[in-house]
Design an enzyme around this catalytic site. Sequence first.
Site, mmCIF file in Angstrom:
data_model
loop_
_atom_site.group_PDB
_atom_site.id
_atom_site.type_symbol
_atom_site.label_atom_id
_atom_site.label_comp_id
_atom_site.label_asym_id
_atom_site.label_seq_id
_atom_site.Cartn_x
_atom_site.Cartn_y
_atom_site.Cartn_z
ATOM 1 N N GLY A 177 38.790 95.022 65.687
ATOM 2 C CA GLY A 177 38.284 96.384 65.838
ATOM 3 C C GLY A 177 38.575 97.402 64.754
ATOM 4 N N GLY A 179 37.716 97.406 61.525
ATOM 5 C CA GLY A 179 36.804 97.382 60.372
ATOM 6 C C GLY A 179 35.982 98.659 60.227
ATOM 7 N N CYS A 182 32.664 98.287 61.910
ATOM 8 C CA CYS A 182 32.781 97.539 63.151
ATOM 9 C C CYS A 182 32.737 98.521 64.319
ATOM 10 C CB CYS A 182 34.121 96.810 63.094
ATOM 11 S SG CYS A 182 34.822 96.399 64.668
HETATM 12 P P1 5GP Z 1 36.913 96.884 56.390
HETATM 13 O O1 5GP Z 1 37.731 96.446 55.200
HETATM 14 O O2 5GP Z 1 35.506 97.199 56.000
HETATM 15 O O3 5GP Z 1 37.566 97.994 57.158
HETATM 16 O O4 5GP Z 1 36.886 95.642 57.406
HETATM 17 C C1 5GP Z 1 36.378 94.385 57.029
HETATM 18 C C2 5GP Z 1 36.441 93.457 58.242
HETATM 19 O O5 5GP Z 1 35.623 93.955 59.313
HETATM 20 C C3 5GP Z 1 35.887 92.067 58.006
HETATM 21 O O6 5GP Z 1 36.767 91.229 57.290
HETATM 22 C C4 5GP Z 1 35.651 91.580 59.444
HETATM 23 O O7 5GP Z 1 36.838 91.092 60.032
HETATM 24 C C5 5GP Z 1 35.247 92.853 60.152
HETATM 25 N N1 5GP Z 1 33.773 92.918 60.369
HETATM 26 C C6 5GP Z 1 32.791 92.758 59.477
HETATM 27 N N2 5GP Z 1 31.572 92.941 60.037
HETATM 28 C C7 5GP Z 1 31.786 93.215 61.334
HETATM 29 C C8 5GP Z 1 30.921 93.490 62.451
HETATM 30 O O8 5GP Z 1 29.699 93.582 62.340
HETATM 31 N N3 5GP Z 1 31.529 93.700 63.646
HETATM 32 C C9 5GP Z 1 32.888 93.627 63.792
HETATM 33 N N4 5GP Z 1 33.413 93.798 65.014
HETATM 34 N N5 5GP Z 1 33.734 93.411 62.756
HETATM 35 C C10 5GP Z 1 33.182 93.194 61.543
#
Ligand code: 5GP
Length: 348
Positions: A177, A179, A182
Amino acid sequence: MRIENDPKLDFKDVLIRPKRSTLGSRSDVDVNRTFRFLHTGTDWTGFPLIAANMDVTGTIAMARALKRFGAMVALHKHYPVDTLVEFFGTEDASNSFYTLGIAESDHDKFKAVKSRVPLRKICIDVANGYTEAFLKTIERTRRENPEAVIMAGNVVTGDMTEALLLAGADIVKVGIGPGSVCTTRKMTGVGYPQLSAIIECSDAAHGLKGQVCGDGGLTVPGDVAKAFGGGADFVMMGGMLSGHDECEGEIIHEERGGKKVPVKMVFYGMSSDTAMKKYAGGVAKYRASEGKTVEVPYRGPIADTMQEIMGGVRSMMTYIGAVKLKEVPKRTTFIMVGSQLNTVFGNG
Ligand code: 5GP
C-alpha cells in the site's frame, strides 16, 4: 476484532538524530554493500537500490544506466521472449532480476527464456504475499532454480517474512500500500506503515540470515536514508525513478517561446486502467487492487537523480558517523515527529 496499540511509523513520522563522529566528508563513506544470499551462498556487491518492475522503471535502458552506479533493476514482465533472451545474454544484465507472477503463463514464459539463457536473479512479485499459492510458487521456483537468487513479495509482517525465506526466497520484498501510484489503502483499507514494516520484517529476516527490500513509498533521498536506517538491505522504487529518458515512455512536449520543450511523462501503477488496457486480457494476472495514472515532470537522464539519491545517503552517513552502509541501522536513532507525537502522547 483486535486493535494493536503500539505506534507504527511511516517515513514522514521520523527524523534521524545526528551523532558525533570523526568523519570529515562525504567522500569518506562507502555506500556499497556486500551480501551473501541465504540459499545460493553467492555474494553481490553494489549500491542496494532496485528499480521497480513497472513499465517505465523496469526497463532495459534503466538496467544499463543503473548498472553504472552499481544499482539493480527488476525488469517488467512484458518484454517479448526474444528481447529478454538477448538482454539476459549480455553482461549488462548482471544486476537485473527476471520478474514473474504466480500465473502458469508466467512460469511458461520464464521456462522459455531460461531454456535459452541462464537466469541468475528472479523476482516473484504479487500484490498479496499471504497466499498459499504464492508460497508454493516460491518453493517450486527454488527447487527448479537452486543457483538463482530469488526475491519475493510483497508482505509486511515478520511471520510472513520468515515463511517466505524458509520457502526459498533470499530477499523478501516488503510493502503493501505505500506506492506512489497505488490505491490499495483507499480501495481495501489494507496496509501497514512502511517504515515499521521495514523495521519488523528486517529484524525477522536478519535472524534467518535473509535480506529484505523495502518496496514503495520513497519520495525523497531522505526516505531512502530512513529505510536503510530502519534495516532495509535493499530499497525498491518506482515514482522516484519515473520521468527520465531511460523510462522508455512517451515524453509530453509543450510549446514554449516557439520551441517544443519536454515537460512531462506518464507514470502508472501496474494494476491501473492504463496498464490493464495496454495488456488487455491480462487483467486477472495483475495486482488485486487498483493503481492510478499520473503525469510526472520530465527530469532528463537518470544519472542526475541517482547522484542526488546517493549523495543524500552519503550525507546521512556523515551526520551519523557511519563509514559503511552496513553500519547505518546500528547508528540510527529515529526521533518521532509530527502526527505520531499526537498518537503517542495525545492531542493536546
Ligand atoms: P513507489 O516507489 O512508486 O512509491 O512504489 C513502487 C511500488 O508500488 C512497486 O514496486 C509496487 O510494489 C507498487 N505498485 C506498482 N503498481 C501498483 C499498482 O497498480 N497497485 C498497487 N497496489 N501497487 C503498485
